[in-house]
Design a protein around this motif. Structure first.
Motif, PDB file in Angstrom:
ATOM      1  N   ILE A 214      -2.691  13.878 -12.436  1.00 54.47           N
ATOM      2  CA  ILE A 214      -1.294  14.316 -12.116  1.00 54.47           C
ATOM      3  C   ILE A 214      -0.078  14.816 -12.982  1.00 54.47           C
ATOM      4  O   ILE A 214       0.308  15.617 -12.641  1.00 54.47           O
ATOM      5  N   THR A 215      -0.043  13.694 -13.792  1.00 57.19           N
ATOM      6  CA  THR A 215       1.072  13.944 -14.711  1.00 57.19           C
ATOM      7  C   THR A 215       0.653  15.274 -15.727  1.00 57.19           C
ATOM      8  O   THR A 215       1.628  15.953 -15.988  1.00 57.19           O
ATOM      9  N   ALA A 216      -0.491  15.378 -16.299  1.00 57.02           N
ATOM     10  CA  ALA A 216      -0.768  16.343 -17.120  1.00 57.02           C
ATOM     11  C   ALA A 216      -0.783  17.887 -16.337  1.00 57.02           C
ATOM     12  O   ALA A 216      -0.296  18.811 -16.861  1.00 57.02           O
ATOM     13  N   GLU A 217      -1.169  17.745 -15.053  1.00 57.94           N
ATOM     14  CA  GLU A 217      -1.160  18.842 -14.230  1.00 57.94           C
ATOM     15  C   GLU A 217       0.354  19.486 -13.958  1.00 57.94           C
ATOM     16  O   GLU A 217       0.568  20.680 -14.304  1.00 57.94           O
ATOM     17  N   THR A 218       1.172  18.335 -13.822  1.00 61.67           N
ATOM     18  CA  THR A 218       2.570  18.991 -13.496  1.00 61.67           C
ATOM     19  C   THR A 218       3.159  19.310 -14.931  1.00 61.67           C
ATOM     20  O   THR A 218       4.049  20.292 -14.774  1.00 61.67           O
ATOM     21  N   LEU A 219       2.947  19.002 -15.931  1.00 64.72           N
ATOM     22  CA  LEU A 219       3.561  19.076 -17.134  1.00 64.72           C
ATOM     23  C   LEU A 219       2.922  20.293 -18.017  1.00 64.72           C
ATOM     24  O   LEU A 219       3.509  20.905 -19.032  1.00 64.72           O
ATOM     25  N   GLY A 220       1.801  20.594 -17.261  1.00 59.52           N
ATOM     26  CA  GLY A 220       0.990  21.767 -17.919  1.00 59.52           C
ATOM     27  C   GLY A 220       0.319  21.385 -19.171  1.00 59.52           C
ATOM     28  O   GLY A 220       0.341  22.408 -20.190  1.00 59.52           O
ATOM     29  N   ILE A 221       0.136  20.182 -19.479  1.00 63.95           N
ATOM     30  CA  ILE A 221      -0.471  19.879 -20.734  1.00 63.95           C
ATOM     31  C   ILE A 221      -1.728  19.287 -20.590  1.00 63.95           C
ATOM     32  O   ILE A 221      -2.160  18.961 -19.651  1.00 63.95           O
ATOM     33  N   PRO A 222      -2.546  19.145 -21.760  1.00 62.37           N
ATOM     34  CA  PRO A 222      -3.902  18.665 -21.719  1.00 62.37           C
ATOM     35  C   PRO A 222      -3.619  16.900 -21.424  1.00 62.37           C
ATOM     36  O   PRO A 222      -2.723  16.513 -21.909  1.00 62.37           O
ATOM     37  N   MET A 223      -4.687  16.571 -20.572  1.00 62.76           N
ATOM     38  CA  MET A 223      -4.492  14.872 -20.551  1.00 62.76           C
ATOM     39  C   MET A 223      -4.504  14.056 -21.712  1.00 62.76           C
ATOM     40  O   MET A 223      -3.872  12.990 -21.487  1.00 62.76           O
ATOM     41  N   GLU A 224      -4.909  14.678 -22.664  1.00 60.56           N
ATOM     42  CA  GLU A 224      -4.860  13.737 -23.876  1.00 60.56           C
ATOM     43  C   GLU A 224      -3.466  13.328 -24.214  1.00 60.56           C
ATOM     44  O   GLU A 224      -3.394  12.400 -25.087  1.00 60.56           O
ATOM     45  N   LEU A 225      -2.638  14.217 -24.200  1.00 60.80           N
ATOM     46  CA  LEU A 225      -1.208  13.778 -24.516  1.00 60.80           C
ATOM     47  C   LEU A 225      -0.748  12.918 -23.444  1.00 60.80           C
ATOM     48  O   LEU A 225       0.433  12.546 -23.746  1.00 60.80           O
ATOM     49  N   VAL A 226      -1.133  12.241 -22.307  1.00 63.29           N
ATOM     50  CA  VAL A 226      -0.659  11.574 -21.523  1.00 63.29           C
ATOM     51  C   VAL A 226      -1.118  10.211 -21.520  1.00 63.29           C
ATOM     52  O   VAL A 226      -2.523  10.207 -21.608  1.00 63.29           O
ATOM     53  N   ARG A 227      -0.467   9.336 -21.690  1.00 64.93           N
ATOM     54  CA  ARG A 227      -0.826   7.730 -21.574  1.00 64.93           C
ATOM     55  C   ARG A 227      -0.333   7.213 -20.351  1.00 64.93           C
ATOM     56  O   ARG A 227       0.855   6.968 -20.018  1.00 64.93           O
ATOM     57  N   ALA A 228      -1.376   6.923 -19.447  1.00 65.34           N
ATOM     58  CA  ALA A 228      -1.037   6.166 -18.268  1.00 65.34           C
ATOM     59  C   ALA A 228      -0.883   4.586 -18.502  1.00 65.34           C
ATOM     60  O   ALA A 228      -1.976   4.233 -18.887  1.00 65.34           O
ATOM     61  N   GLU A 229      -0.105   4.234 -18.127  1.00 68.55           N
ATOM     62  CA  GLU A 229       0.243   2.673 -18.327  1.00 68.55           C
ATOM     63  C   GLU A 229       0.443   2.205 -16.709  1.00 68.55           C
ATOM     64  O   GLU A 229       1.304   2.265 -16.231  1.00 68.55           O
ATOM     65  N   ILE A 230      -0.559   1.423 -16.430  1.00 68.10           N
ATOM     66  CA  ILE A 230      -0.418   0.729 -15.079  1.00 68.10           C
ATOM     67  C   ILE A 230      -1.026  -0.944 -15.291  1.00 68.10           C
ATOM     68  O   ILE A 230      -1.634  -1.123 -16.396  1.00 68.10           O
ATOM     69  N   GLY A 231      -1.134  -1.651 -14.005  1.00 68.42           N
ATOM     70  CA  GLY A 231      -1.629  -2.960 -14.014  1.00 68.42           C
ATOM     71  C   GLY A 231      -0.655  -3.881 -14.895  1.00 68.42           C
ATOM     72  O   GLY A 231      -1.115  -4.712 -15.371  1.00 68.42           O
ATOM     73  N   ASP A 232       0.763  -3.711 -14.597  1.00 72.57           N
ATOM     74  CA  ASP A 232       1.583  -4.642 -15.137  1.00 72.57           C
ATOM     75  C   ASP A 232       2.854  -4.788 -14.413  1.00 72.57           C
ATOM     76  O   ASP A 232       3.527  -3.794 -13.810  1.00 72.57           O
ATOM     77  N   SER A 233       3.260  -6.034 -13.774  1.00 74.74           N
ATOM     78  CA  SER A 233       4.327  -6.213 -12.943  1.00 74.74           C
ATOM     79  C   SER A 233       5.670  -6.046 -13.483  1.00 74.74           C
ATOM     80  O   SER A 233       6.709  -5.876 -13.078  1.00 74.74           O
TER      81      SER A 233
END
Ligand SMILES: Cc1cc2nc3c(=O)[nH]c(=O)nc-3n(C[C@H](O)[C@H](O)[C@H](O)COP(=O)(O)OP(=O)(O)OC[C@H]3O[C@@H](n4cnc5c(N)ncnc54)[C@H](O)[C@@H]3O)c2cc1C
Ligand code: SF4
Lengths: 729, 331
Positions: free
Chosen positions: A469-488
């Protein structure tokens, strides 16, 4: 006649007003495509570190001593020998003398030692004196006249009676009635990664790597139980091996682990073993029914009268929706929870629905048989009206066509030889709406992007959809996006239960990345000499809408940030997600009537979940759900010894789980409903598999097995019974 | 798991020497460990010393004439994948292929398979102190016995778990054993003991002895087959196994001169069925004869409260094994 709908969720208005600023794109480049998991490679190569893989310097291993008795009072606990055992660094009593244990596996004491083996050995040196009390192992024993009353308010808790319409009139209108009883077993979650965590203190600050479905909820519960500020607790769940509804907090073992770590002054790893897991980390309650139902000569359901019961173990409920989906205008249903001295239930993948579906769909086939009507046509006749969250009228024929339902024989495969084939079907519904998620996005001057969100990925692909969703919205390839989750420490998101994660998280990511893009547009618009509102991002460029040449490459745009990354915070907003799914499944089985062995050969699944974010991960949820459903139909069974109340199969040997060769060919058709926004799909695909399989078995062998799991023993017994009575369905 | 000492014996002599003072359960041979380690982790076995026996003979020889020899340390995969064995002893290699999972077969050995302990769930769970562990009762009698014995009348109602034992007995194999007193050979059919003869083990083997080899006579004019009924297609124990070896009379015409019929997972030992063997003798085998043999084999079955269905499963397994041995296609 009833005027209130039988199932409130069905036909609920479910088409949201689309989001004004950041609606889902009409022609997405990534959303809805077949996209591999971003963390697939590191998972299959063993590089992904699950809680179990976290090894802290000087870390110890914690183990819990559990009650061997299903019901007993603690008289004394002697920790002295254990505390002197080799390697032991911390020992504690969990319960005090006088306390009662209510099930085998309840936590009594715990310790931490340098190695797992030392911990296990030392555990056996803790001497607990129990006053053994009478216990109840099974529902049948609880219901027996003169059964010991082991629970404060009795062994049985009668629930409300649900009623609608005029039952008497309904039965009067019936041309046929069926009187039957159905039953489902207790199923445990069997997450491949067991429950537990690694706890490490730094002064009064706690870091815990927990296998949890809720990093934020777990932080709160740690803080409360340990009486420290929430700010002092950090919960990390970068990778997780499944929870299925059973992992929403630190649990007893998490709190014990933290206390042992404090006592020992060292990090402690405490993950349950498979036996602990079966005994004490939750299960799907059993269910049983006695149902009388009526149908008119032209195949309309007229009446439904059911008594139901089930056990959720020690003091826990066993409710489930009934009747399920099909419209019974006149109905009554009474439910009773039966308490037994067994591990308490917890939410499990679509709580209650597989049970309700099983009872109802079995009954539907029996009614259709009475009418000598095609069970599919009969179902369609009795469905509620079509709505976005009630699409069975459309889905049944689609699935029937793909499956080859027209080749179904009437009940009892006439083919000679021991192998009998049969077909069955069933429908499902679920909610799957979510909200309340926050996210933080940073666009760096080098063009890389971080999207941070305190949700967690149970193994379902959450991290992947955040990146998509981040890459879609920014119109960029997914490789440029680092999704960071799983941390309070990341922005708040709720627990992953009820299929709420995708509909909770996706809008937050869409809005937050949309806001980040707006900020970047504002930065670059003056240089381009255009109004920021005319800019769009696509194909790795920010440019004037309709004129890609008038713009900048993404990286060049980001360079204009200079030294300072762009950072925005956003959150879930209305109009990008919805609630309410529907689906159907068809199953084909082969039953060897001389050995009683059933094999599921094919399952066809037609399922919706609103806007599909990633076709692959959505299909993967269907595959997993269906495999779970096959297990429920044929294999899984928590077997308690009827005399001692001990579980005899707390392993993965006699608690059977399908292996690769037991898994059917699975055909999935996802019905995209982009106009509804994102809806969860974690739970619905597991609901109807067992019912479809059980109906297929009856269709194959001409004898109905009214309880799951459908073991060789039940098949052989049912066939012998039929032989004796000479009856057929 | 209780701490133990480990003797890494380089060969059979060293292993035997290390076991020369063994008493039951205190010093144990360790081969692949697929059975023993599980027992130790579950505190059902608590040996003080383990002796590595992976360096025992591990070869497989199938000479054109004479005896086939399988070393005790050969793995189940070695057996399952051995082309010459498969040609001459298909009932054995089929059984080996059906064991557990590829991982188990890659590590589990032939010696360990014959010496593995029962899978009875009361035996395997620490909290049940049953007869076999020196306790006072068999929990299976009043409890959950759907996978227990339908032959044998107790007092312990385990089923012997070895998949290899039924075909080995059907082929009239002998088990070579070495101990402080030297070597001896035991007919596979008498190697296993009923609980009334040995409650705390399942065989005639002394704690100081080792299985070293299995030797199998060349089957002349023998048609043999194994048929297993499993609930799951893999990674599951047989509900019942049947192995048959039919020696056909020289004159041709498909008449059985003599038969050996062995059922697995129905009794505390691999269960040889003399009534079925008698029924097959002198007959030309067809479906009807196979039926009769199966009926004869199960006539004396005494199921427990929850395993009556196994009688039917056993009949099917045996009938199908017989038909498979004749070359017929079975499901
Ligand atoms: C998941 C699973 C599924 C399985 N399914 C099947 C199945 O379908 N059919 C089947 O037959 N088996 C099955 N098994 C059992 C498996 O075949 C045995 O565990 C294996 O063959 C034992 O061999 P091992 O070398 O690992 O023995 P170990 O575990 O090393 O030893 C087993 C026992 O034999 C003793 N022992 C070993 N070697 C010798 C020797 N040379 N002389 C004397 N004593 C010895 C040991 O002291 C120990 O008591 C299964 C096991 C598992 C874990
Ligand atoms: S069958 Fe044997 S091993 Fe199992 S409980 Fe009975 S005595 Fe113990």
């Amino acid at each position: 006649m009833a005027d209130t709908p039988q199932v409130p969720e069905v036909n609920a208005p479910s088409r949201p007003q689309p989001h004004e600023k950041y609606p889902w794109p009409a022609e997405p480049t990534l959303v809805g495509k077949r996209i591999q998991r971003v963390d697939g490679p590191i998972k299959v190569t063993g590089q992904a570190k699950y809680s179990y893989d976290i090894n802290r310097p000087g870390g110890l291993h914690g183990r819990i001593l559990r009650s061997p008795h299903p019901h007993a009072r603690i008289v004394a606990i002697d920790l002295s020998a254990a505390s002197k055992a080799p390697g032991v660094k911390a020992v504690m009593a969990v319960l005090q003398p006088g306390a009662k244990v209510m099930f085998q596996g309840e936590e009594v004491a715990a310790l931490a030692a340098a190695t797992e083996e030392q911990a296990d050995d030392a555990l056996r040196l803790i001497k607990v004196q129990y006053e053994v009390l009478p216990h109840i192992a099974t529902e049948a024993l609880a219901l027996r006249e003169g059964a010991p009353q082991v629970f404060k308010d009795g062994n049985i808790k009668a629930g409300d009676t649900e009623e609608a319409g005029d039952l008497e009139a309904g039965f009067k209108a019936a041309a046929h009635t069926v009187l039957a009883g159905y039953a489902t077993q207790v199923q445990t979650h069997v997450s491949l990664e067991t429950h537990g965590c690694v706890c490490e203190w730094d002064g009064d600050k706690l870091t815990s790597w927990v296998s949890t479905q809720a990093v934020h909820g777990t932080r709160e519960q740690f803080a409360k139980a340990l009486d420290i500020p929430q700010a002092n607790v950090r919960v990390i769940t970068e990778y997780m091996g499944g929870g299925f509804g059973s992992k929403f907090g630190p649990d007893a073992q998490g709190i014990i682990c933290a206390k042992l770590a404090k006592q020992a002054g060292a990090a402690v790893k405490l993950l349950l073993d498979r036996k602990d897991e079966h005994l004490a980390s939750g299960n799907r309650p059993s269910s049983a029914s006695k149902i009388k139902a009526g149908v008119s000569a032209d195949g309309m359901l007229t009446a439904f009268d059911a008594e139901t019961w089930g056990t959720g173990g020690a003091g826990a409920g066993s409710g489930f929706p009934l009747p399920y989906i099909y419209v019974f205008p006149n109905r009554r249903r009474k439910h009773r929870d039966i308490f037994t001295n067994a591990g308490p239930q917890r939410a499990m993948r679509a709580p209650g629905h597989p049970q309700g579906c099983f009872h109802t769909e079995m009954l539907m086939d029996e009614l259709a048989d009475k009418l000598r009507m095609d069970p599919l046509a009969f179902r369609i006749k009795n469905l509620p009206p079509e709505a976005p969250n009630a699409m069975w009228r459309k889905y049944f024929p689609i699935a029937a066509e793909r499956f080859g339902w027209s080749k179904r024989h009437v009940t009892g495969d006439p083919t000679p030889g021991p192998i009998k084939r049969g077909m069955g079907c069933a429908a499902n519904r679920w909610g799957g709406g979510g909200q309340g998620t926050k996210a933080h996005c940073e666009i760096n001057p080098d063009g890389s992007v971080v999207m941070r969100c305190g949700t967690q990925d149970l193994g379902v692909g959450t991290k992947t959809i955040v990146a998509i969703i981040t890459a879609e919205t920014l119109g960029i390839p997914m490789e440029l996006v680092r999704a960071e989750i799983g941390d309070s420490n990341y922005p708040f998101s709720g627990g992953s239960g009820g299929s709420t994660t995708a509909p909770g998280v996706s809008p937050a990511i869409r809005v937050t990345s949309g806001m980040a893009l707006d900020a970047l547009k504002a930065k670059v618009a003056p240089g381009l000499g255009v109004d920021a509102a005319t800019l769009v991002a696509s194909n790795g460029r920010i440019h004037v809408k309709g004129d890609p040449s008038k713009g900048l490459a993404w990286r060049d745009a980001c360079k204009q940030l200079g030294m300072e990354p762009l950072a925005v915070d956003g959150q879930w907003e209305r109009g990008l997600s919805a609630s309410g799914t529907s689906g159907v499944q068809f199953a084909e089985v082969e039953v060897d009537i001389e050995t009683g062995v059933s094999k599921v050969t094919r399952v066809t699944c037609v399922q919706d979940c609103g806007l599909i974010v990633d076709q692959l991960t959505a299909e993967s949820q269907c595959i997993g759900g269906i495999i779970g459903g096959v297990n429920y139909a044929l294999f899984e069974d928590r077997i308690l010894d009827r005399v001692t109340g001990h579980m005899v199969n707390p392993n993965m040997e006699w608690y059977r789980i399908a292996g690769p060769s037991d898994i059917p060919t699975i055909d999935i058709t996802l019905m995209n409903q982009p106009e509804r926004g994102v809806i969860g799909i974690g739970e619905p695909p597991t609901i109807s598999t067992a019912a479809a399989v059980a109906n297929a078995v009856a269709n194959a062998i001409g004898a109905r097995i009214r309880s799951i799991p459908i073991t060789p023993e039940k098949v052989i017994t049912a066939l012998a019974e039929r032989e004796k009575t000479g009856g057929t369905l | 798991m209780k701490a133990f000492a480990y003797v890494n014996a380089a060969n059979q002599q060293e292993a035997l020497a290390a076991l020369s003072t063994a008493t039951r359960g205190r010093r144990l041979p360790l081969a692949g460990g697929t059975d023993l380690l599980g027992l130790m982790k579950d505190y059902v076995a608590e040996p003080d010393v383990l002796v590595n026996v992976k360096n025992l003979p591990a070869g497989i020889a199938v000479p054109a004439q004479g005896l086939a020899v399988i070393g005790a340390a050969a793995t189940l995969t070695d057996v399952a994948d051995h082309a010459a064995l498969a040609k001459t002893y298909p009932a054995l290699t089929d059984a080996a292929r059906g064991v557990g999972t590829p991982q188990i077969r890659n590590v589990g050995t032939v010696g360990g398979n014959l010496m593995q302990r029962p899978r009875c769930w009361y035996f395997r769970n620490e909290e049940f102190h049953c007869l076999k562990k020196g306790g006072a009762r068999c929990f299976a009698v009043e409890g959950e016995n759907q996978y227990h014995a339908i032959f044998g009348d107790g007092p312990c109602h385990i089923v012997h778990p070895s998949s290899l034992a039924p075909p080995l007995i059907a082929y009239n194999a002998r088990i070579k054993v070495a101990g402080p007193q030297g070597e001896r050979e035991i007919e596979a059919g008498t190697f296993f003991l009923m609980p009334d003869r040995n409650m705390f083990g399942e065989t005639v083997l002394e704690p100081t002895e080792l299985v070293t080899e299995v030797v199998i006579p060349t089957p002349r004019n023998v048609s043999a087959a194994t048929y297993e009924v499993k609930f799951k297609q893999s990674h599951d124990w047989s509900i019942v196994t049947a192995s048959v070896a039919l020696r056909m009379s020289g004159g041709g015409g498909g008449v059985v001169e003599s038969a050996r019929v062995v059922l697995g997972a129905v009794a505390p030992v691999p269960w040889r069925s003399l009534p079925a063997e008698q029924m097959l003798k002198g007959k030309r085998v067809d479906e009807a004869v196979a039926w009769q043999a199966a009926e004869a084999a199960l006539a004396d079955a005494r199921p427990m409260s929850g395993n009556g269905y196994k009688v039917q499963v056993a009949k099917t397994a045996l009938r199908r094994a017989i038909m498979k041995a004749t070359g017929a296609k079975v499901v």
